[in-house]
Enzyme design. Structure first.
Site, PDB file in Angstrom:
ATOM      1  N   SER A  69      78.958 101.530  64.195  1.00  0.00           N
ATOM      2  CA  SER A  69      79.394 101.589  62.796  1.00  0.00           C
ATOM      3  C   SER A  69      78.435 102.420  61.942  1.00  0.00           C
ATOM      4  O   SER A  69      77.261 102.577  62.265  1.00  0.00           O
ATOM      5  CB  SER A  69      79.476 100.181  62.213  1.00  0.00           C
ATOM      6  OG  SER A  69      80.315  99.356  62.991  1.00  0.00           O
TER       7      SER A  69
HETATM    8  N1  SAH Z   1      79.028  96.177  66.022  1.00  0.00           N
HETATM    9  C1  SAH Z   1      79.151  97.367  66.831  1.00  0.00           C
HETATM   10  C2  SAH Z   1      80.399  98.143  66.477  1.00  0.00           C
HETATM   11  C3  SAH Z   1      81.161  98.493  67.713  1.00  0.00           C
HETATM   12  S1  SAH Z   1      82.822  99.045  67.489  1.00  0.00           S
HETATM   13  C4  SAH Z   1      77.895  98.228  66.730  1.00  0.00           C
HETATM   14  O1  SAH Z   1      77.016  97.917  65.916  1.00  0.00           O
HETATM   15  O2  SAH Z   1      77.769  99.184  67.492  1.00  0.00           O
HETATM   16  C5  SAH Z   1      83.724  97.558  67.783  1.00  0.00           C
HETATM   17  C6  SAH Z   1      83.577  96.920  69.114  1.00  0.00           C
HETATM   18  O3  SAH Z   1      84.505  95.841  69.155  1.00  0.00           O
HETATM   19  C7  SAH Z   1      83.889  97.801  70.329  1.00  0.00           C
HETATM   20  O4  SAH Z   1      82.794  97.818  71.190  1.00  0.00           O
HETATM   21  C8  SAH Z   1      85.088  97.113  70.972  1.00  0.00           C
HETATM   22  O5  SAH Z   1      85.088  97.179  72.388  1.00  0.00           O
HETATM   23  C9  SAH Z   1      84.939  95.691  70.488  1.00  0.00           C
HETATM   24  N2  SAH Z   1      86.165  94.899  70.509  1.00  0.00           N
HETATM   25  C10 SAH Z   1      87.424  95.280  70.202  1.00  0.00           C
HETATM   26  N3  SAH Z   1      88.283  94.257  70.345  1.00  0.00           N
HETATM   27  C11 SAH Z   1      87.558  93.190  70.777  1.00  0.00           C
HETATM   28  C12 SAH Z   1      87.865  91.844  71.109  1.00  0.00           C
HETATM   29  N4  SAH Z   1      89.115  91.356  71.050  1.00  0.00           N
HETATM   30  N5  SAH Z   1      86.858  91.047  71.511  1.00  0.00           N
HETATM   31  C13 SAH Z   1      85.588  91.490  71.584  1.00  0.00           C
HETATM   32  N6  SAH Z   1      85.227  92.744  71.281  1.00  0.00           N
HETATM   33  C14 SAH Z   1      86.201  93.599  70.873  1.00  0.00           C
END
Ligand code: SAH
Length: 224
Positions: A69
């Site tokens: 993010s």
């Molecule tokens: N907080 C992260 C942002 C990653 S983007 C950071 O600081 O880098 C969002 C993430 O949510 C992705 O890695 C994706 O695989 C995950 N995601 C999407 N749907 C999900 C679900 N149902 N359960 C767990 N993770 C999920």
């Protein structure tokens, strides 16, 4: 914390300070949040090829179609989450690179973070070990279901957008706790919500328009 890629300038203190100034200009006020961002090496949360862009205020690809993010969003969500007072247990849905969890770990008692892509979870785990962050517990599962075992949480932060707020997350919130979640179809018109659990229900506040990757269902196949 161990230092990486020292001497190439792009990860220098001055580069990080520029990011902090930018976040302040964008309205981030919390000193503890700004301090945590200042002291966290974001370049180790992205691929080495992208390290030179790690202190720009922008989302970056982390593989598997996912992104780390934007620092502003991380700061904003963390600031709102903390504005209710001291937090003991916080759940994050969507570990991704682990950057948001690393920021939270410096500001709350214990972080629980769940991710549906096992490969990302493994990389994040290595980064936490490298940084000496010991108060983050990780699980490979579908975050729509939360992590009932450790509920209730004083705070829940969701870093991918569902179409609607998952009921399980509302249920796993402690009274007085806050859920920060982007809601809406994938694309640009998602709304960042702050939902506080009260003794007799939930109170919802709209924060701003955001753009997150979608919250998907199920988890990928683990490779052992
Ligand atoms: N907080 C992260 C942002 C990653 S983007 C950071 O600081 O880098 C969002 C993430 O949510 C992705 O890695 C994706 O695989 C995950 N995601 C999407 N749907 C999900 C679900 N149902 N359960 C767990 N993770 C999920």
């Amino acid at each position: 914390m161990k230092s990486h890629h020292l001497g190439i300038g792009m990860t220098s203190q001055r580069t990080r300070e520029r990011l902090i100034n930018r976040l302040q200009e964008e309205g981030i006020r919390s000193t503890v949040v700004l301090d945590a961002i200042r002291s966290t090496p974001r370049h180790i949360f992205v691929d080495e090829a992208l390290a030179s862009r790690a202190y720009e205020d922008t989302a970056l690809p982390i593989g598997h179609g996912q992104t780390i993010s934007q620092p502003y969003i991380v700061a904003r969500m963390t600031e709102v989450l903390l504005s209710g007072g001291k937090l003991d247990k916080v759940l994050e849905v969507g570990t991704g690179s682990g950057y948001q969890a690393a920021i939270l770990a410096q500001l709350v008692g214990q972080v629980y973070s769940v991710e549906r892509i096992d490969a990302l979870l493994k990389l994040a785990r290595q980064r936490f070990m490298e940084l000496g962050l010991r108060n983050i517990r990780l699980k490979h599962c579908d975050g729509k279901l939360g992590w009932p075992e450790y509920a209730p949480y004083d705070g829940i932060i969701v870093t991918a957008a569902p179409a609607d707020v998952p009921t399980a997350l509302l249920e796993q919130l402690a009274v007085g706790g806050r859920l920060i979640i982007p809601v809406g179809a994938s694309g640009r018109n998602q709304t960042l919500l702050s939902i506080t659990r009260t003794p007799d229900g939930y109170q919802q506040e709209t924060l701003e328009t955001v753009s997150f990757v979608p919250l998907l269902s199920g988890r990928d196949q683990a490779h052992f």
